[in-house]
Design a protein around this motif. Sequence first.
Motif, PDB file in Angstrom:
ATOM      1  N   ALA A 103       0.044   3.618  -7.488  1.00  0.00           N
ATOM      2  CA  ALA A 103      -0.624   2.805  -8.507  1.00  0.00           C
ATOM      3  C   ALA A 103       0.307   1.759  -9.099  1.00  0.00           C
ATOM      4  O   ALA A 103      -0.054   0.581  -9.209  1.00  0.00           O
ATOM      5  CB  ALA A 103      -1.171   3.715  -9.606  1.00  0.00           C
ATOM      6  N   TYR A 104       1.511   2.160  -9.466  1.00  0.00           N
ATOM      7  CA  TYR A 104       2.397   1.228 -10.169  1.00  0.00           C
ATOM      8  C   TYR A 104       3.074   0.246  -9.217  1.00  0.00           C
ATOM      9  O   TYR A 104       3.289  -0.914  -9.583  1.00  0.00           O
ATOM     10  CB  TYR A 104       3.404   1.991 -11.025  1.00  0.00           C
ATOM     11  CG  TYR A 104       2.736   2.579 -12.250  1.00  0.00           C
ATOM     12  CD1 TYR A 104       2.491   1.793 -13.375  1.00  0.00           C
ATOM     13  CD2 TYR A 104       2.289   3.901 -12.253  1.00  0.00           C
ATOM     14  CE1 TYR A 104       1.838   2.310 -14.481  1.00  0.00           C
ATOM     15  CE2 TYR A 104       1.631   4.424 -13.362  1.00  0.00           C
ATOM     16  CZ  TYR A 104       1.403   3.618 -14.464  1.00  0.00           C
ATOM     17  OH  TYR A 104       0.738   4.118 -15.555  1.00  0.00           O
ATOM     18  N   LEU A 105       3.395   0.652  -7.996  1.00  0.00           N
ATOM     19  CA  LEU A 105       3.918  -0.324  -7.027  1.00  0.00           C
ATOM     20  C   LEU A 105       2.836  -1.336  -6.647  1.00  0.00           C
ATOM     21  O   LEU A 105       3.135  -2.476  -6.313  1.00  0.00           O
ATOM     22  CB  LEU A 105       4.431   0.384  -5.771  1.00  0.00           C
ATOM     23  CG  LEU A 105       5.801   1.058  -5.880  1.00  0.00           C
ATOM     24  CD1 LEU A 105       6.184   1.730  -4.574  1.00  0.00           C
ATOM     25  CD2 LEU A 105       6.890   0.073  -6.290  1.00  0.00           C
ATOM     26  N   SER A 106       1.575  -0.931  -6.727  1.00  0.00           N
ATOM     27  CA  SER A 106       0.468  -1.855  -6.448  1.00  0.00           C
ATOM     28  C   SER A 106       0.260  -2.842  -7.584  1.00  0.00           C
ATOM     29  O   SER A 106      -0.402  -3.863  -7.416  1.00  0.00           O
ATOM     30  CB  SER A 106      -0.839  -1.069  -6.227  1.00  0.00           C
ATOM     31  OG  SER A 106      -0.727  -0.203  -5.135  1.00  0.00           O
ATOM     32  N   SER A 107       0.814  -2.528  -8.753  1.00  0.00           N
ATOM     33  CA  SER A 107       0.554  -3.324  -9.958  1.00  0.00           C
ATOM     34  C   SER A 107       1.556  -4.448 -10.186  1.00  0.00           C
ATOM     35  O   SER A 107       1.310  -5.321 -11.015  1.00  0.00           O
ATOM     36  CB  SER A 107       0.555  -2.401 -11.189  1.00  0.00           C
ATOM     37  OG  SER A 107      -0.405  -1.386 -11.040  1.00  0.00           O
TER      38      SER A 107
END
Length: 364
Positions: free
Chosen positions: A122-126
């Motif tokens: 989720a956070y690497l995608s953000s």
Amino acid sequence: MAFMSLPDPKMLLRLVFTIAISAFGGGVATVLGLPAGWLMGGALGVTIAAMAGAPIVLPDGLRNVIFVLIGMSMGASVAPDSLSLLASWPVSLAALAIELVVIIASTGWMLTRLFRLDAGTAYLSSFPGHLSFVMGIAATGVGNARQIVIIQVIRILMLTIAVPIGATFLPIDHFEVAQATDFLDPLQLLALALGCVAMGIVFIRLKIPAGMVLGAMAAATAAKLGGLYSEAMPTPLVIITFVLTGAMIGSRFVGITRSEFMAAAKGGLIATAMTIGIVTIMALAVAQVVDMPFGQIWLGLSPGALEGMGALGIALGYDTAFIAAHHVIRLLMLSFAIPAVVMIIRWQEQQATQLRHNSGQDKH
């Protein structure tokens, strides 16, 4: 007794095929003018081939070489005057920092809650930028590289489509990004590579996640900001790095399911819409404080490519130095934010694992 076995000819052919597909896709994307064409086109080409059942492969040994190249490229791309630019526009740069935190936190939270993605994915995608660095970390096992690349590709494609549509109605040709004229020579490259590998090994020994990538980037960035070198990576080596990274990203898509693809694609659309909304709100807030056109502030704070944002800035008569500086600082901020977030995620995962382990022992 042989010290090293020869590579399997079939595996070697599959590797050559994989890299050739990445190079072809990257070349096509570059000709079409897509941002980060060699990386994006290569990743898309190998992804399509992998999902079609083509014999895609990338050996683990080559991945470590790619990790070092990614770290070197990221460090060498940091502008030497980045730190001095921080004092130029304090209000808008503070807004940029706040904006990045809000974008990463809110879209990461949305992807974990709404789409049930793990924290790493989720956070690497953000992260709004530094795609090759993000994907290099994902390839080391942080998050699901397949889902991350789908979400990031959707984000970039949406921005790539939106900016030219806006520019079509404006009387301009294009905005030329400043090109490097001085490049590292072979001896400098060797010294930098050795320093990056050494720091990567230190990071791995310290059990820092994605140690080789982060270590290489830390060494190259520190050397650049410390004045040990000012030259850029040679263009052919940068292209090779992007082609290999594209092949590495695409190779993760072997065996992907349609449902997995669709879920990540929906997440990418929502995350991009949220990002644009947050940028607009922040630009409106800054416009109330500083005497500057709203459009100029929006272009400076936006997560789009410098080329597109600069083109619109020139057409509208804005200060392109302001726009360019904010994009440079955004990438510098991300260079420090990405490793920090990854280490927090890994720490939380270790704490959760320890808690489950202790609970299991208590039951016994």
